[in-house]
Scaffold this motif. Structure first.
Motif, short mmCIF file in Angstrom:
data_model
loop_
_atom_site.label_atom_id
_atom_site.label_comp_id
_atom_site.label_asym_id
_atom_site.label_seq_id
_atom_site.Cartn_x
_atom_site.Cartn_y
_atom_site.Cartn_z
N HIS A 84 -0.04 -1.71 -3.83
CA HIS A 84 0.45 -1.22 -2.54
C HIS A 84 1.03 -2.41 -1.79
O HIS A 84 0.31 -3.30 -1.34
N VAL A 85 2.35 -2.44 -1.69
CA VAL A 85 3.04 -3.55 -1.05
C VAL A 85 4.07 -2.97 -0.09
O VAL A 85 4.97 -2.25 -0.50
N SER A 86 3.91 -3.30 1.19
CA SER A 86 4.87 -2.80 2.18
C SER A 86 6.18 -3.58 2.05
O SER A 86 6.20 -4.70 1.51
N PRO A 87 7.29 -3.01 2.55
CA PRO A 87 8.58 -3.71 2.43
C PRO A 87 8.55 -5.13 3.00
O PRO A 87 9.13 -6.05 2.41
N GLY A 88 7.85 -5.32 4.10
CA GLY A 88 7.78 -6.65 4.70
C GLY A 88 7.00 -7.66 3.88
O GLY A 88 7.15 -8.86 4.05
N GLU A 89 6.14 -7.18 2.98
CA GLU A 89 5.32 -8.06 2.15
C GLU A 89 5.96 -8.36 0.79
O GLU A 89 5.43 -9.15 0.02
N GLY A 124 4.74 -0.09 -4.69
CA GLY A 124 5.22 0.95 -3.80
C GLY A 124 4.52 0.95 -2.46
O GLY A 124 3.50 0.31 -2.27
N ASP A 125 5.08 1.71 -1.53
CA ASP A 125 4.50 1.90 -0.21
C ASP A 125 4.97 3.25 0.32
O ASP A 125 6.13 3.36 0.73
N PRO A 126 4.14 4.26 0.23
CA PRO A 126 2.76 4.28 -0.26
C PRO A 126 2.72 4.31 -1.78
O PRO A 126 3.74 4.52 -2.43
#
Length: 79
Positions: free
Chosen positions: A44-49, A15-17
């Motif tokens: 914690h993984v941002s959409p771009g990652e 998720g992010d956050p």
């Protein structure tokens, strides 16, 4: 009582956050209460990652990955 060993299963929550999410705590408690050797781990993984996250780890230059793959295919060496 051991907490983690080589047979421990891992359930990931991405998720992010992610800090406010309680499901890792809840799932891990349910696993423990039911004798399941598993943990839920927050990531914690941002959409771009996301693409990088789901492709898995890399092991350096392409040649190193190729060498690792070839070694794995060859199997163990017996002396």
């Amino acid at each position: 009582m051991k907490i983690v060993d080589g047979a421990t299963g891992v359930l990931g929550s991405v998720g992010d956050p992610i800090m406010q999410v309680r499901n890792p705590e809840v799932w891990s408690a349910l696993f423990r209460a039911n004798g399941v050797n598993a943990l839920c781990i927050p990531f914690h993984v941002s959409p771009g990652e996301l693409p990088t996250f789901f492709c898995g780890p890399t092991y350096g230059p392409e040649s190193a990955r190729s060498d690792l793959h070839q070694t794995a295919q060859a199997g163990p060496r017996l002396a």
